[in-house]
Scaffold this motif. Structure first.
Motif, PDB file in Angstrom:
ATOM      1  N   ASP A 107       0.852  -1.185  -0.005  1.00  0.00           N
ATOM      2  CA  ASP A 107       0.070   0.002  -0.066  1.00  0.00           C
ATOM      3  C   ASP A 107       0.979   1.266  -0.030  1.00  0.00           C
ATOM      4  O   ASP A 107       2.138   1.181   0.035  1.00  0.00           O
ATOM      5  CB  ASP A 107      -0.876  -0.040   1.271  1.00  0.00           C
ATOM      6  CG  ASP A 107      -2.046   0.855   1.014  1.00  0.00           C
ATOM      7  OD1 ASP A 107      -2.476   1.446  -0.052  1.00  0.00           O
ATOM      8  OD2 ASP A 107      -3.042   1.005   2.134  1.00  0.00           O
TER       9      ASP A 107
ATOM     10  N   ARG B 238      -3.673   5.882   0.441  1.00  0.00           N
ATOM     11  CA  ARG B 238      -4.560   5.172   1.446  1.00  0.00           C
ATOM     12  C   ARG B 238      -4.859   6.621   2.338  1.00  0.00           C
ATOM     13  O   ARG B 238      -6.036   6.872   3.042  1.00  0.00           O
ATOM     14  CB  ARG B 238      -3.643   4.432   2.469  1.00  0.00           C
ATOM     15  CG  ARG B 238      -4.700   3.947   3.621  1.00  0.00           C
ATOM     16  CD  ARG B 238      -6.034   2.962   2.906  1.00  0.00           C
ATOM     17  NE  ARG B 238      -5.341   2.032   1.990  1.00  0.00           N
ATOM     18  CZ  ARG B 238      -6.263   1.704   0.882  1.00  0.00           C
ATOM     19  NH1 ARG B 238      -7.455   2.091   1.009  1.00  0.00           N
ATOM     20  NH2 ARG B 238      -5.890   0.770  -0.015  1.00  0.00           N
TER      21      ARG B 238
ATOM     22  N   SER C 293      -7.898   7.598  -1.154  1.00  0.00           N
ATOM     23  CA  SER C 293      -8.683   6.575  -1.039  1.00  0.00           C
ATOM     24  C   SER C 293      -9.948   6.439  -1.161  1.00  0.00           C
ATOM     25  O   SER C 293     -10.852   5.429  -1.723  1.00  0.00           O
ATOM     26  CB  SER C 293      -7.988   5.464   0.049  1.00  0.00           C
ATOM     27  OG  SER C 293      -8.094   6.153   1.407  1.00  0.00           O
TER      28      SER C 293
ATOM     29  N   CYS D 280      -1.024   4.117  -7.776  1.00  0.00           N
ATOM     30  CA  CYS D 280      -2.433   3.295  -7.784  1.00  0.00           C
ATOM     31  C   CYS D 280      -2.514   2.392  -9.007  1.00  0.00           C
ATOM     32  O   CYS D 280      -2.861   1.347  -8.920  1.00  0.00           O
ATOM     33  CB  CYS D 280      -3.545   4.237  -7.598  1.00  0.00           C
ATOM     34  SG  CYS D 280      -3.595   5.238  -6.073  1.00  0.00           S
TER      35      CYS D 280
ATOM     36  N   LEU E 105      -1.689  -0.903  -4.019  1.00  0.00           N
ATOM     37  CA  LEU E 105      -2.769  -1.053  -3.442  1.00  0.00           C
ATOM     38  C   LEU E 105      -2.960  -2.654  -3.216  1.00  0.00           C
ATOM     39  O   LEU E 105      -2.425  -3.569  -3.626  1.00  0.00           O
ATOM     40  CB  LEU E 105      -3.892  -0.412  -4.265  1.00  0.00           C
ATOM     41  CG  LEU E 105      -3.797   0.963  -4.430  1.00  0.00           C
ATOM     42  CD1 LEU E 105      -4.954   1.131  -5.490  1.00  0.00           C
ATOM     43  CD2 LEU E 105      -3.804   2.046  -3.333  1.00  0.00           C
TER      44      LEU E 105
ATOM     45  N   MET F 161      -3.865  -2.625   4.507  1.00  0.00           N
ATOM     46  CA  MET F 161      -3.995  -1.164   4.348  1.00  0.00           C
ATOM     47  C   MET F 161      -2.465  -0.416   5.442  1.00  0.00           C
ATOM     48  O   MET F 161      -2.555  -1.015   6.372  1.00  0.00           O
ATOM     49  CB  MET F 161      -5.129  -0.385   4.578  1.00  0.00           C
ATOM     50  CG  MET F 161      -6.234  -0.729   3.973  1.00  0.00           C
ATOM     51  SD  MET F 161      -7.871  -0.041   4.306  1.00  0.00           S
ATOM     52  CE  MET F 161      -9.167  -0.834   3.446  1.00  0.00           C
TER      53      MET F 161
ATOM     54  N   THR G 291      -2.945   1.894   7.202  1.00  0.00           N
ATOM     55  CA  THR G 291      -3.712   2.108   8.400  1.00  0.00           C
ATOM     56  C   THR G 291      -4.048   0.902   9.202  1.00  0.00           C
ATOM     57  O   THR G 291      -4.550   0.819  10.273  1.00  0.00           O
ATOM     58  CB  THR G 291      -4.873   3.143   8.203  1.00  0.00           C
ATOM     59  OG1 THR G 291      -5.432   2.500   7.285  1.00  0.00           O
ATOM     60  CG2 THR G 291      -4.785   4.541   7.945  1.00  0.00           C
TER      61      THR G 291
ATOM     62  N   ASP H 191       1.815   9.310   8.978  1.00  0.00           N
ATOM     63  CA  ASP H 191       0.761   8.533   9.570  1.00  0.00           C
ATOM     64  C   ASP H 191       0.060   9.396  10.888  1.00  0.00           C
ATOM     65  O   ASP H 191       0.670  10.233  11.385  1.00  0.00           O
ATOM     66  CB  ASP H 191       1.167   7.263  10.092  1.00  0.00           C
ATOM     67  CG  ASP H 191       1.341   6.271   8.784  1.00  0.00           C
ATOM     68  OD1 ASP H 191       1.220   6.849   7.609  1.00  0.00           O
ATOM     69  OD2 ASP H 191       1.565   4.908   8.796  1.00  0.00           O
TER      70      ASP H 191
ATOM     71  N   ALA I  32     -12.587   3.016   3.328  1.00  0.00           N
ATOM     72  CA  ALA I  32     -11.363   3.085   2.288  1.00  0.00           C
ATOM     73  C   ALA I  32     -10.304   3.348   3.421  1.00  0.00           C
ATOM     74  O   ALA I  32      -8.994   3.344   3.022  1.00  0.00           O
ATOM     75  CB  ALA I  32     -11.455   4.766   1.841  1.00  0.00           C
ATOM     76  N   GLY I  33     -10.548   3.239   4.625  1.00  0.00           N
ATOM     77  CA  GLY I  33      -9.237   3.193   5.769  1.00  0.00           C
ATOM     78  C   GLY I  33      -8.580   4.426   5.547  1.00  0.00           C
ATOM     79  O   GLY I  33      -7.510   4.441   5.982  1.00  0.00           O
ATOM     80  N   ILE I  34      -9.011   5.587   5.353  1.00  0.00           N
ATOM     81  CA  ILE I  34      -8.335   6.812   5.221  1.00  0.00           C
ATOM     82  C   ILE I  34      -8.553   7.360   6.670  1.00  0.00           C
ATOM     83  O   ILE I  34      -9.809   7.363   7.298  1.00  0.00           O
ATOM     84  CB  ILE I  34      -8.950   7.829   4.257  1.00  0.00           C
ATOM     85  CG1 ILE I  34      -7.795   9.055   3.919  1.00  0.00           C
ATOM     86  CG2 ILE I  34     -10.245   8.249   4.445  1.00  0.00           C
ATOM     87  CD1 ILE I  34      -8.198   9.943   2.827  1.00  0.00           C
TER      88      ILE I  34
END
Ligand SMILES: Nc1nc2c(c(=O)[nH]1)N[C@H]1C(S)=C(S)[C@@H](COP(=O)(O)OP(=O)(O)OC[C@H]3O[C@@H](n4cnc5c(=O)[nH]c(N)nc54)[C@H](O)[C@@H]3O)O[C@H]1N2
Ligand SMILES: Nc1nc2c(c(=O)[nH]1)N[C@H]1C(S)=C(S)[C@@H](COP(=O)(O)OP(=O)(O)OC[C@H]3O[C@@H](n4cnc5c(=O)[nH]c(N)nc54)[C@H](O)[C@@H]3O)O[C@H]1N2
Ligand code: SF4
Ligand SMILES: [Mo]
Length: 691
Positions: free
Chosen positions: A134, A138, A142, A343, A348, A385, A387, A412, A670-672
């Protein structure tokens, strides 16, 4: 004065605009940078970072040699490539064999080329056998990719930079375009000035574009769904929708219509804080335009409702038929120079290059054949991901992380948590051009080279693939990232043996339908926008012109949800984080530019005069900012730019790292992370900092 003895045409390494530039060189020095006119991207323009921000290339502390240590308590020792690459191959293979392929995670890089990203995911999937790959997309778009993939079938910017001039109305929502995509902002300003294009700005902050806006809706951070649903409500109530378009090109309309019925402007106003008349006016203006385009960035995506925000925008465009024609469309402005490409290349956890799902047997067969690996090697399990990776380290699932050109120790969310994970991980390898905050924690550091020292391609925000050309020799023993990856594969039992980036591109293009018609040779003549399926195809300026990638456009009803963390008594202010023009993310590149650094030398907390006077804070005074995750100290900047109740900080300064404060709450699809809303406490400290 020194005069240049040669120029090299290349692509700016900073943002997703992808400006074309000439590096004017003498010996091994960049003397000057100028914008190129022979393109449809920057039309000769460059922003301050492109023109004056390339000092990092010549920085004396560029990584020149591999660095290794046998324990984290020791200092790094310079080592040979031979020893470094052997150590890397050996450790990765040992951990894979002992704990399984999914015990290894890789971060690929939106600063690196398409060729490099392609190889990074090929290594993860084809050699190690994991989809744990990833990158910073992200943390970025994402939610745009997820939202648009659902509603239209393809997650990229639908239109082109050049067709901004064809819009009668532009909606800019959650994009500080003049600071983050400055050369696109020039086009927007030109449209407003020269063509009387009307700009609807939807942003809590009074950013520079507000001076060009016909309407500025300043809502409460995190309330976009309420606001956008109300615009749709007005359009339907007043019969302003494009019925022919809805009938011919969309599905799911009826359920959507019902879902926005309850979102009267009055109700939305109570949630988002924008006067109902303004919502009505914005809705009429957007719906009534001949061609209206929507541009967005992190103000929309970086929320626990990011995917919903994007779907809401997509509903609005479908409702009015503002998609598929010049000057219309849904335009997520991509951030990093090559985040679109990273991407596209499959950087991803769920897709191979060209968005071919890892869960598809057909796709796995195709890549097994294309790569000459056994079908069983390619995992059908969607990987982790960004995250999720840190939690996976802490609970023992991930044992090794290999990071190419990223700096999670500043970028992060919730840095104390990241630090804990990176301390605990059994093996950490970082390949970068500087010893960034993440590399400082590694076991092994490999010196890659910058954009100026290698060949390749970047894909800009409008899907345009453009050449990056070698202008300089690498510093010390540093090597192009693609060559390092190819070498590593050989040591792990797969002699890829690429001799050039161009060869890598050709293999990628054979396996990636939207890039199939491209090659380095063809790109010599200028960039091409994907899809470009065959060598005689001219590239695609506007997506979804006749039909959507998924067939019909899908209306996707979205319910309003508040942000994960709202202000309360203990943490009464909203913290919003973002960028300024002069710096780039953790500052690794721009803070090595004395010119840029002198323009924005210190971390500041933007605070409204009302909040400042209530808290007894003077302009320039040192303040402490605390959240449930951590705290930092910075200088107060009293300004009406941010609304009362919200403070704003950038994440450009390691010494006051905003991500110590931000929360790890993520969008469920999306895990954002929700970088745009955390709750904080701000208090003045006794001593003052010079302003
Ligand atoms: N100078 C510079 N340029 C950059 C970068 C950089 O670091 N420095 N990074 C690049 C990258 S990777 C990216 S992704 C882009 C990001 O580009 P942008 O997204 O334009 O940059 P941000 O500063 O994150 O700001 C987003 C805007 O969202 C607004 N906002 C905050 N909360 C909300 C909300 O709830 N709703 C709405 N509608 N708006 C909100 C903020 O006030 C701000 O104006 O920039 C790229 N360009
Ligand atoms: N609080 C808060 N946090 C955020 C955001 C926010 O708005 N608020 N935005 C998020 C977003 S949108 C993004 S995109 C991320 C960005 O997060 P990152 O991608 O982690 O940030 P960068 O600082 O751009 O890191 C790039 C690294 O690549 C290295 N590099 C540059 N060129 C090369 C090269 O050619 N080869 C190699 N090997 N290395 C190279 C640089 O030295 C640097 O260390 O941050 C996210 N974090
Ligand atoms: S707008 Fe972006 S691509 Fe263009 S010069 Fe500035 S940073 Fe580089
Ligand atoms: Mo980004």
């Amino acid at each position: 004065m020194l005069t240049a003895d040669r120029t090299v045409h290349t692509t700016c390494p900073y943002c997703g605009v992808g400006c074309q530039m000439d590096l004017h060189l003498r010996d091994e020095l960049i003397l000057r940078v100028t914008g190129r006119h022979d393109n449809q991207v920057n039309f000769g323009n460059l922003c301050v970072k492109g023109r004056f921000g390339l000092d990092f290339v010549h920085a004396s502390d560029r990584l020149r040699q591999p660095l290794l240590r046998t324990s984290r308590e020791q200092a790094f020792s310079p080592t040979s490539w031979e020893a470094a690459m052997d150590a890397l191959a050996r450790r990765l293979l040992a951990i894979r064999d002992q704990h399984g392929p999914d015990s290894i995670a890789m971060l690929t890089s939106a600063k690196c080329t398409n060729e490099e990203n392609y190889l990074m995911q090929k290594l993860a999937r084809g050699l190690i056998g994991t989809n744990n790959v990833d990158h910073c997309a992200r943390l970025c778009h994402s939610s745009s990719v997820a939202g648009l993939a659902t509603t239209l079938g393809s997650g990229a910017m639908t239109n082109s930079i050049a067709d901004i001039q064809d819009s009668d109305v532009m909606v800019v929502i959650g994009s500080n375009t003049t600071e983050a995509h400055p050369v696109i902002a020039l086009q927007m300003k030109a449209a407003v000035r020269a063509r009387q294009t009307k700009l609807i700005l939807i942003d809590p902050r009074r950013i520079e574009l507000a001076q060009f806006a016909h309407l500025h809706l300043r809502h409460i951070p995190g309330s976009d769904v309420a606001l956008i649903n109300a615009m749709a409500n007005v359009i339907l109530a007043e019969g302003l929708e494009n019925q022919a378009f809805v009938a011919a090109r969309t599905e799911g309309f009826e359920v959507f219509r019902q879902s926005v019925q309850e979102w009267s402007p009055d109700r939305a106003a109570a949630v988002c804080g924008v006067p109902p008349e303004l919502i009505v006016e914005a809705a009429r203006l957007y719906a009534g335009a001949k061609a209206a385009s929507i541009f967005w960035a992190m103000g929309i995506t970086q929320h626990t409702t990011g995917t919903d925000n994007v779907k809401a925008l997509s509903n609005l465009a479908l409702l009015c038929g503002h998609v598929g024609r010049p000057g219309t469309g849904l335009n997520p402005l991509r951030g990093q120079n090559n985040v679109q490409g990273a991407c596209d290349m499959g950087g991803l956890p769920n897709v191979f290059p060209g968005y071919q799902p890892v869960t598809s047997e057909e796709a796995r067969r195709k890549f097994a054949d294309g790569w000459g690996v056994s079908y069983d090697r390619l995992s059908s399990t969607v990987g982790l991901m960004v995250t999720q990776m840190m939690d996976a380290v802490l609970d023992g699932r991930v044992r090794a992380i290999y990071i190419l050109g990223e700096n999670p120790m500043l970028s992060d969310p919730n840095l104390h948590h990241v630090e804990q994970a990176l301390r605990q991980v059994e093996f950490l390898a970082v390949q970068d051009i500087f010893l960034n905050e993440t590399a400082q924690m590694a076991d092994l550091v490999l010196p890659g080279v910058s954009f100026a020292e290698k060949e390749g391609t970047f894909t800009n925000t409008e899907r345009r693939v453009q050449r990056v050309r070698k202008a300089l020799e690498p510093p010390g023993e540093a090597r192009p990232d693609w060559a390092v990856l190819s070498d590593l594969a050989g040591r792990m039992g797969a002699p890829w043996g690429y001799r050039s980036a161009s060869e890598v591109f050709d293999e990628m293009a054979r396996l990636t339908p939207s890039y199939a018609g491209m090659s380095h040779a063809r790109l010599e003549a200028g960039g091409l926008q994907w899809p470009c399926p065959s060598p005689d195809h001219p590239g695609t300026q506007i997506l979804h012109a006749q039909k959507f990638s998924r067939g019909l456009g899908l209306f996707s009803p979205v319910a309003y949800r508040p942000p994960a963390e709202e202000p309360d008594e203990a943490y009464p202010l909203i913290l919003s984080t973002g960028r300024v023009l002069f710096h780039w993310h953790g500052g690794t590149l721009t803070r090595r530019s004395p010119g840029l650094d002198s323009l924005a030398p210190q971390a500041e907390v933007e605070i409204h005069p009302q909040d400042a006077s209530r808290l007894g804070i003077a302009d320039g005074q040192t303040v402490r900012v605390r959240s449930r995750r951590g705290q930092l100290v910075a200088a107060a900047r009293i300004t009406q730019r941010s609304p009362a109740g919200t403070v704003f900080m950038t994440f450009h300064y390691a010494e006051a790292a905003a991500n110590l404060l931000t929360s790890s709450a993520v969008d469920p699809i999306a895990g954002i992370p929700e970088y745009k809303v955390s709750a904080v406490w701000v208090e003045p400290l006794a001593e003052n900092v010079p302003t």
